[in-house]
Design a protein around this motif. Structure first.
Motif, PDB file in Angstrom:
ATOM      1  N   VAL A 642       0.819  -1.183  -0.210  1.00  0.00           N
ATOM      2  CA  VAL A 642      -0.008  -0.086   0.043  1.00  0.00           C
ATOM      3  C   VAL A 642       1.051   1.142   0.255  1.00  0.00           C
ATOM      4  O   VAL A 642       1.687   1.434   0.603  1.00  0.00           O
ATOM      5  CB  VAL A 642      -1.198  -0.012   1.313  1.00  0.00           C
ATOM      6  CG1 VAL A 642      -1.773   1.163   1.194  1.00  0.00           C
ATOM      7  CG2 VAL A 642      -1.707  -1.217   1.212  1.00  0.00           C
ATOM      8  N   ALA A 643       0.532   2.297  -0.924  1.00  0.00           N
ATOM      9  CA  ALA A 643       1.494   3.168  -0.793  1.00  0.00           C
ATOM     10  C   ALA A 643       1.449   4.001   0.301  1.00  0.00           C
ATOM     11  O   ALA A 643       0.169   4.466   0.813  1.00  0.00           O
ATOM     12  CB  ALA A 643       1.082   4.268  -2.085  1.00  0.00           C
ATOM     13  N   PRO A 644       2.639   4.431   0.904  1.00  0.00           N
ATOM     14  CA  PRO A 644       2.656   5.434   2.152  1.00  0.00           C
ATOM     15  C   PRO A 644       2.057   6.751   1.789  1.00  0.00           C
ATOM     16  O   PRO A 644       1.990   7.062   0.669  1.00  0.00           O
ATOM     17  CB  PRO A 644       4.251   5.288   2.451  1.00  0.00           C
ATOM     18  CG  PRO A 644       4.653   4.171   1.794  1.00  0.00           C
ATOM     19  CD  PRO A 644       3.756   4.059   0.669  1.00  0.00           C
ATOM     20  N   ASP A 645       1.506   7.514   2.890  1.00  0.00           N
ATOM     21  CA  ASP A 645       1.153   8.849   2.781  1.00  0.00           C
ATOM     22  C   ASP A 645       2.127   9.833   1.934  1.00  0.00           C
ATOM     23  O   ASP A 645       3.213  10.099   2.559  1.00  0.00           O
ATOM     24  CB  ASP A 645       0.879   9.592   4.110  1.00  0.00           C
ATOM     25  CG  ASP A 645       0.076  10.651   3.979  1.00  0.00           C
ATOM     26  OD1 ASP A 645      -0.317  11.126   2.869  1.00  0.00           O
ATOM     27  OD2 ASP A 645       0.162  11.403   4.903  1.00  0.00           O
ATOM     28  N   PRO A 646       1.800  10.234   0.904  1.00  0.00           N
ATOM     29  CA  PRO A 646       2.753  11.086  -0.019  1.00  0.00           C
ATOM     30  C   PRO A 646       3.021  12.540   0.604  1.00  0.00           C
ATOM     31  O   PRO A 646       3.561  13.409   0.369  1.00  0.00           O
ATOM     32  CB  PRO A 646       2.151  11.317  -1.508  1.00  0.00           C
ATOM     33  CG  PRO A 646       0.577  10.704  -1.114  1.00  0.00           C
ATOM     34  CD  PRO A 646       0.407   9.937  -0.118  1.00  0.00           C
ATOM     35  N   SER A 647       1.827  12.849   1.586  1.00  0.00           N
ATOM     36  CA  SER A 647       1.826  14.121   1.993  1.00  0.00           C
ATOM     37  C   SER A 647       3.059  14.545   3.190  1.00  0.00           C
ATOM     38  O   SER A 647       3.248  15.831   3.559  1.00  0.00           O
ATOM     39  CB  SER A 647       0.630  14.503   2.819  1.00  0.00           C
ATOM     40  OG  SER A 647       0.381  13.714   3.959  1.00  0.00           O
ATOM     41  N   VAL A 648       3.696  13.363   3.264  1.00  0.00           N
ATOM     42  CA  VAL A 648       4.932  13.693   4.369  1.00  0.00           C
ATOM     43  C   VAL A 648       5.967  14.326   3.618  1.00  0.00           C
ATOM     44  O   VAL A 648       6.910  15.107   4.219  1.00  0.00           O
ATOM     45  CB  VAL A 648       5.536  12.352   4.850  1.00  0.00           C
ATOM     46  CG1 VAL A 648       4.368  11.652   5.529  1.00  0.00           C
ATOM     47  CG2 VAL A 648       5.806  11.382   3.694  1.00  0.00           C
ATOM     48  N   ARG A 649       6.002  14.525   2.167  1.00  0.00           N
ATOM     49  CA  ARG A 649       6.938  15.221   1.612  1.00  0.00           C
ATOM     50  C   ARG A 649       6.451  16.539   1.381  1.00  0.00           C
ATOM     51  O   ARG A 649       7.380  17.185   0.677  1.00  0.00           O
ATOM     52  CB  ARG A 649       7.250  14.343   0.414  1.00  0.00           C
ATOM     53  CG  ARG A 649       8.028  13.019   0.321  1.00  0.00           C
ATOM     54  CD  ARG A 649       8.166  12.227  -0.930  1.00  0.00           C
ATOM     55  NE  ARG A 649       7.232  11.951  -1.641  1.00  0.00           N
ATOM     56  CZ  ARG A 649       6.546  10.802  -1.259  1.00  0.00           C
ATOM     57  NH1 ARG A 649       6.983  10.045  -0.366  1.00  0.00           N
ATOM     58  NH2 ARG A 649       5.614  10.242  -2.050  1.00  0.00           N
ATOM     59  N   ASN A 650       5.269  16.962   1.592  1.00  0.00           N
ATOM     60  CA  ASN A 650       4.711  18.388   1.356  1.00  0.00           C
ATOM     61  C   ASN A 650       5.582  19.299   2.542  1.00  0.00           C
ATOM     62  O   ASN A 650       5.639  19.011   3.602  1.00  0.00           O
ATOM     63  CB  ASN A 650       3.453  18.292   1.523  1.00  0.00           C
ATOM     64  CG  ASN A 650       2.717  17.813   0.378  1.00  0.00           C
ATOM     65  OD1 ASN A 650       3.111  17.526  -0.605  1.00  0.00           O
ATOM     66  ND2 ASN A 650       1.392  17.342   0.965  1.00  0.00           N
ATOM     67  N   VAL A 651       6.404  20.366   2.040  1.00  0.00           N
ATOM     68  CA  VAL A 651       6.878  21.095   2.690  1.00  0.00           C
ATOM     69  C   VAL A 651       5.968  22.208   3.337  1.00  0.00           C
ATOM     70  O   VAL A 651       5.188  22.702   2.606  1.00  0.00           O
ATOM     71  CB  VAL A 651       7.943  21.881   1.822  1.00  0.00           C
ATOM     72  CG1 VAL A 651       8.818  22.827   2.841  1.00  0.00           C
ATOM     73  CG2 VAL A 651       9.046  21.056   1.163  1.00  0.00           C
ATOM     74  N   GLU A 652       6.061  22.405   4.561  1.00  0.00           N
ATOM     75  CA  GLU A 652       4.969  23.435   5.255  1.00  0.00           C
ATOM     76  C   GLU A 652       5.501  24.551   4.782  1.00  0.00           C
ATOM     77  O   GLU A 652       6.554  25.231   4.463  1.00  0.00           O
ATOM     78  CB  GLU A 652       5.444  23.330   6.622  1.00  0.00           C
ATOM     79  CG  GLU A 652       4.740  21.638   7.259  1.00  0.00           C
ATOM     80  CD  GLU A 652       5.475  21.516   8.937  1.00  0.00           C
ATOM     81  OE1 GLU A 652       5.827  22.439   9.474  1.00  0.00           O
ATOM     82  OE2 GLU A 652       5.076  20.266   9.248  1.00  0.00           O
ATOM     83  N   VAL A 653       4.357  25.547   5.290  1.00  0.00           N
ATOM     84  CA  VAL A 653       4.648  26.809   4.956  1.00  0.00           C
ATOM     85  C   VAL A 653       5.612  27.574   5.586  1.00  0.00           C
ATOM     86  O   VAL A 653       6.288  28.394   4.986  1.00  0.00           O
ATOM     87  CB  VAL A 653       3.028  27.636   5.309  1.00  0.00           C
ATOM     88  CG1 VAL A 653       3.172  29.212   5.111  1.00  0.00           C
ATOM     89  CG2 VAL A 653       2.105  26.925   4.408  1.00  0.00           C
ATOM     90  N   ILE A 654       6.066  26.781   6.919  1.00  0.00           N
ATOM     91  CA  ILE A 654       7.100  27.665   7.516  1.00  0.00           C
ATOM     92  C   ILE A 654       8.474  27.687   6.740  1.00  0.00           C
ATOM     93  O   ILE A 654       9.164  28.477   6.992  1.00  0.00           O
ATOM     94  CB  ILE A 654       6.990  27.114   9.181  1.00  0.00           C
ATOM     95  CG1 ILE A 654       8.137  27.773   9.742  1.00  0.00           C
ATOM     96  CG2 ILE A 654       7.694  25.559   8.996  1.00  0.00           C
ATOM     97  CD1 ILE A 654       8.066  27.088  11.350  1.00  0.00           C
TER      98      ILE A 654
END
Length: 1088
Positions: A642-654
């Motif tokens: 199952v594909a892990p959550d891709p959102s962990v690579r999203n850079v936060e606004v900070i």
């Protein structure tokens, strides 16, 4: 100079050059060894004198020659004491070369390197980035656990350095520190996490290498930096690219779905009994759902493809393995052309590339079929290259190209390289088994080779034919007969054994030949190889079971010979066969099955590629080359179901905010929480025309938290800024300018002020950084790493300077915070701009620094004193000498180096300090026990002794596991001093304060040869550890030092008079030590 002669000799031509070269040879080296880097004693003595010279040019020349010695592989370790003294040289070129030398020998000469550790710490603050980086490299090369905290602090500071080159070296030092003390792992991971966020391409490769060494399992550290690393990849240095690509390959295998399973799941059409048609249809639709590649997965593949054109073979190989392991099979073909291009490189590169192509060609023949001719063997290829090319040609062979390949193989068989010819015959055999259409053709060709004159070719042909005949033995009786006739001429054991095995297996098909072969073999049984003997025994057993009338006696004769053979394998085989085939009373139940056991149908051997089982190793790794798991190998994980959550690579606004502010541009979006509030409010206050608010900006930042009402009245936007933080930076600036009535100046004026302030901070940081001690370093580092608002404010309060968000993000003052003890208190009535205040603070710091500042020793005499004689110590000998460096065990202690030697032929265990008999006030720091000292072994340990500024004897026991020996150390008075650097003006000032009873003088008659400045310097520093004070008069020589225990000044003056007389003057509060030193210097200067 010899170096000039050598250079001049190279420029000449013809006979003159030869003659001059001969003259130079005779002049420079009496032993006849012409060259700049002669390793004789005289050369090293010459280098030592040059290093002790007062001229930078001589020192630089000496260091160049020493580095040349190292480059040629010569041992220059004995020059370590002379070189390490120049580590504090003000000449940048000398300092660079000294650090190059120290990096090479610091690990070998750890105790001597430790003595200069304070110099390395000071060098970490040097304005020159190369010096800072070199100091960190040397510090991390000293493999002593006691300096781990110092190394840790240095790495933390360097990780926040403004220079990416220094940060790169900090990443290198992380690996060294981790190998020295793995318990520092958690702290090092914090530094790695910080450096992974670095946007410099120079740092990226090094920090990923540190990540791979220290915490390769911490994939969570890569998530936020994944896209940045992918985008930076093209611009990173080549070896950094290799490391990053290998790491990202492992990352991709854990974070993305497999791109290889587009057609999976369509064959399973079995319907569960209780499953409805709708459920079955829904299930089928899910399976038929097309695979969509993750955008981050595609980003990695897209950004690495251009690197296939790299000039570096390692980079191309790294990209090739990445595409092979994580790209869709349809896209992996692009790597073949680049890999074939690498075959034009040297043989070492060819070998590695061919190993990987051999593995790939087993699974994907189509990738390399268009380049078939690139794998044809050249006569200039090495044997290992030829063998690998044969392997690849075999893997690529099919019905379409086999005829071309067989013609090529016929040429290879005639090669003079016998090992290659034998490998070719094996290749022909494999082609025959893989492609049934050419089996008979290959077999006939191999039979023709049986008449070859070369024995190795014939032997290999026999072995291959034997394997082929196992596939269809009934059809080839003639070949077996032909091979039986070759037994007399073949001498290679493997070939003979193969023929005997074939005859034994087919003894019923050749009933007349087999017994005769056994008869011949029985004659030569005792002289045959063990492998052949075993097959003779097997042949005898098979004939005994099938044709006992003709071979019974012959078999018993062979069994009797084997019974007394020297090899126990043959004896065991003989006993086993006798009990199995010859029936008697003791025979077991197996005897009746003897024929089935010996003449069972054997399966035909499967000729497989030796590279078939290597595909589970990652391509391009040492484990793949060796076909075994090497130390440190990190296995590629299986694709996740199952594909892990891709959102962990999203850079936060900070993170975006940090990027914008670090580049000097206004932020487009504001972080969700208050981050720059203090510094932004300081900026607001700095926008007003009052310089007082600018000077005390950090104070107002501190009051921000404690006094919110004042803050809100001064800056209306402060409250909303701290609560929601939703306004942009531009809006906050406008509100701030509105409140300070400077709206007309606009944002451009703010930016100009920010630039001016950042430049001012740069200059003040440089000034303050050069005068800080180690305590301010640690405080500075702790301030740099803190992430909470409170610690940030405390740090700002220490510096007493206004900062803006740009300087805060870039950590301009991370390494250069002022020491709060020495910083002047901020004046509440400001009439000066902040930049001038910072300059004045730097001046105050430099003026308040004490005159007594310890410098590096001018000369370190290597004369050792006997501590324990080998006769008294029962084979254990000990010598000690004074290293003339500040003691790392205590500021009031004298550093003593003790060398322990084992002169016996047995191991001496548990060498340690026993009982101590010290006079009142004396203290001693003992060395750690030496567990064992090998025969003829030697070890140097460090001690610290506080002699209380006296020449009293320190008595103690030096013990081993079995004995204790009473020893004592009495210091010469000159070793109770540390050299001091001061100006002539300061010297005269201090000398004027130490007159009367504090002054001791005498008139001496100096020997003529000692009347030169260099000789006086040499004589004085040889006796006492003093520093040289610059003098404006040639006739007056001044030296300064301070006592180790009390820090009292010791001023020595040698004033040359007319004739050969001179006046020796010593000024010090320690009159006893002064008079003793006078007595010791007087004869030294007088004698010739």
């Amino acid at each position: 100079m010899s170096g000039n002669s050598f250079a001049y000799n190279e420029q000449l031509g013809g006979g003159e050059a030869t003659e001059l070269g001969q003259e130079a040879t005779a002049t420079m080296s009496p032993s006849g060894a012409f060259g700049l880097f002669s390793s004789d004693v005289k050369k090293n003595e010459d280098l030592k004198q040059m290093l002790e010279s007062n001229k930078d040019s001589a020192k630089l020349d000496a260091m160049k020659r020493i580095v040349g010695l190292i480059a040629k592989g010569k041992n220059a370790s004995e020059l370590f004491p002379a070189v390490v003294k120049n580590v504090a040289s003000k000449n940048i070129e000398i300092k660079k070369l000294v650090y190059v030398y120290l990096v090479r020998y610091a690990e070998e000469q750890q105790d001597l390197a430790l003595l200069s550790i304070s110099t390395f710490q000071r060098a970490l603050k040097d304005p020159n980035q190369l010096i800072r980086a070199s100091a960190l490299r040397v510090l991390s090369s000293i493999r002593v656990p006691i300096i781990v905290p110092i190394m840790m602090l240095a790495i933390k500071e360097a990780s926040a350095d403004l220079s990416p080159y220094v940060r790169k070296n900090a990443a290198h030092a992380i690996q060294k520190l981790y190998s020295l003390d793995p318990e520092q792992k958690e702290m090092l991971i914090e530094v790695i996490e910080k450096l992974l966020k670095d946007k410099s391409t120079l740092v990226a490769g090094s920090v990923v290498m540190a990540f791979e060494e220290v915490c390769p399992d911490r994939i969570d550290l890569i998530h936020k930096n994944y896209r940045k690393l992918c985008n930076l990849l093209v611009d990173v240095e080549e070896w950094g690219q290799v490391v990053i690509i290998h790491m990202l390959t492992r990352y991709a295998r854990t974070q993305f779905l497999s791109p290889w399973r587009e057609n999976d799941g369509l064959e399973d059409n079995d319907k569960n009994f209780y499953e409805s048609d709708d459920e079955q249809k829904e299930k089928t639709d899910k399976r038929k759902k097309p695979y969509t590649m993750d955008p981050d997965h595609r980003l990695l593949i897209r950004n690495t493809k251009p690197l296939l054109q790299s000039r570096n073979a390692a980079v191309v190989m790294a990209v090739a393995q990445l595409c092979w392991h994580i790209a869709p099979k349809s896209e992996a073909g692009i790597i073949s052309k680049s890999l074939v291009r690498l075959l034009r490189s040297n043989r070492e590169v060819q070998y590695i590339v061919l190993q990987n192509i051999a593995t790939m060609s087993i699974q994907s023949k189509g990738m390399f079929e268009p380049y078939l001719k690139s794998f044809y063997v050249r006569s200039t290829d090495a044997t290992m290259i030829k063998t690998l090319k044969l392997e690849i040609l075999t893997n690529l062979a099919n019905e379409a190209n086999i005829s071309t390949l067989l013609r090529e193989f016929q040429t290879y068989v005639k090669s003079q390289d016998k090992q290659f010819a034998a490998a070719t015959i094996q290749t022909i055999g494999r082609c025959a088994t893989n492609i049934l259409e050419v089996t008979d053709t290959c077999l006939n060709g191999l039979v023709c080779l049986l008449s070859n004159k070369d024995e190795i070719v014939v032997a290999e042909s026999v072995v291959v034919i034997k394997k082929l005949l196992q596939m269809q033995p009934a059809q080839h009786g003639e070949i077996i007969r032909h091979m039986a006739k070759l037994l007399d001429s073949i001498t290679v054991p493997v070939a003979k054994a193969s023929i005997l095995w074939l005859i034994g297996e087919n003894c019923e098909r050749v009933p007349k030949i087999a017994p005769d072969v056994l008869r011949k073999m029985a004659k030569t049984f005792t002289s045959e190889d063990d492998l052949v003997k075993l097959q003779i025994l097997n042949l005898g057993a098979k004939l005994y079971l099938t044709n006992s009338k003709q071979t019974k006696l012959l078999t018993q004769y062979i069994l009797n010979l084997g019974k007394y053979d020297q090899n126990y394998d043959i004896r065991d085989r003989t006993r086993f066969i006798r009990q199995l085939i010859v029936p008697n009373e003791k025979s077991g139940a197996l005897s009746k099955y003897a024929k089935k056991i010996f003449l069972a149908q054997k399966p035909a051997p499967l000729l497989e590629s030796p590279f078939k089982d290597r595909d589970h190793f990652q391509l391009g790794t040492l484990s793949h080359i060796l076909n075994t798991k090497a130390s440190g190998y990190l296995e590629l994980s299986d694709w996740p179901e199952v594909a892990p959550d891709p959102s962990v690579r999203n850079v936060e606004v900070i993170e975006l905010a940090k990027e914008w502010t670090s580049s000097g541009k206004p932020m487009k979006e504001n972080p969700a929480k208050k981050f720059y509030s203090e510094s932004e409010e300081e900026e607001d206050s700095s926008d007003s025309s009052s310089d007082s608010e600018s000077e005390s900006g950090s104070e107002s930042g501190e009051q921000d938290e404690g006094d919110s009402s004042d803050d809100s009245s001064e800056n209306p936007s402060g409250e909303s800024e701290s609560d929601s933080g939703s306004e942009s930076e531009v809006e906050r600036k406008m509100m701030a300018t509105r409140s300070s009535k400077t709206k007309e100046k606009g944002d451009s004026h703010d930016e100009e002020k920010e630039n001016e302030k950042s430049e001012t901070l740069d200059s003040s940081s440089a000034e303050s950084g050069s005068i800080e001690d180690s305590s301010s370093e640690s405080e500075s580092e702790s301030g740099n790493e803190a992430k909470s608002r409170k610690i940030t404010k405390e740090k700002e309060n220490k510096t007493k300077q206004d900062r803006n968000p740009v300087t805060k993000t870039n950590s301009l003052l991370d390494l250069d915070d002022f020491n709060p003890i020495s910083s002047p208190v901020a004046c509440p009535t400001p009439a000066l701009p902040p930049s001038l205040i910072a300059d004045l603070e730097g001046l105050n710091l430099s003026n308040s620094s004490s005159v007594i500042s310890v410098s590096t020793p001018v000369f370190v005499p290597m004369k050792s004193h006997v501590l324990l004689h080998r006769m008294s110590g029962k084979g254990l000998a000990a010598h000690y000498f004074f290293s003339r460096q500040p003691c790392i065990f205590g500021a009031k202690m004298v550093s003593v180096q003790i060398t322990l030697n084992n002169t016996t032929d047995r191991k001496i265990e548990n060498i340690h300090i026993g009982g101590k008999k010290l006079p009142v006030g004396l203290e001693m720091y003992i060395f750690n026990p030496v567990d064992s000292l090998e025969p003829e072994g030697s070890v140097t340990v460090s001690m610290g002794i506080d002699f209380c500024d006296s020449t009293q004897t320190a008595s103690f026991q030096l013990c081993t596991k079995d004995d204790c020996f009473n020893v004592n150390i009495q210091p010469p008075v000159g070793e109770l001093l540390l050299p001091v650097a001061m100006s002539e003006k300061d010297f005269k000032k201090e000398q004027g304060m130490l007159t009367g009873m504090n002054e001791t003088s005498t008139t001496i008659i100096i020997a003529p040869q000692n009347f030169t400045s260099s000789m006086i310097l040499q004589k004085v520093v040889n006796v006492a550890n003093v520093g040289v004070v610059p003098s404006g008069q040639d006739s007056i020589h001044r030296f300064a030092a301070k006592t180790v225990h009390s820090g009292s000044l010791m001023l020595v003056t040698v004033e040359l008079k007319e004739g050969s007389t001179a006046q020796l003057i010593i000024n010090t509060e320690k009159t006893v030590i002064g008079s003793v030193l006078l007595r010791e210097l007087k004869p030294v200067l007088s004698q010739g």
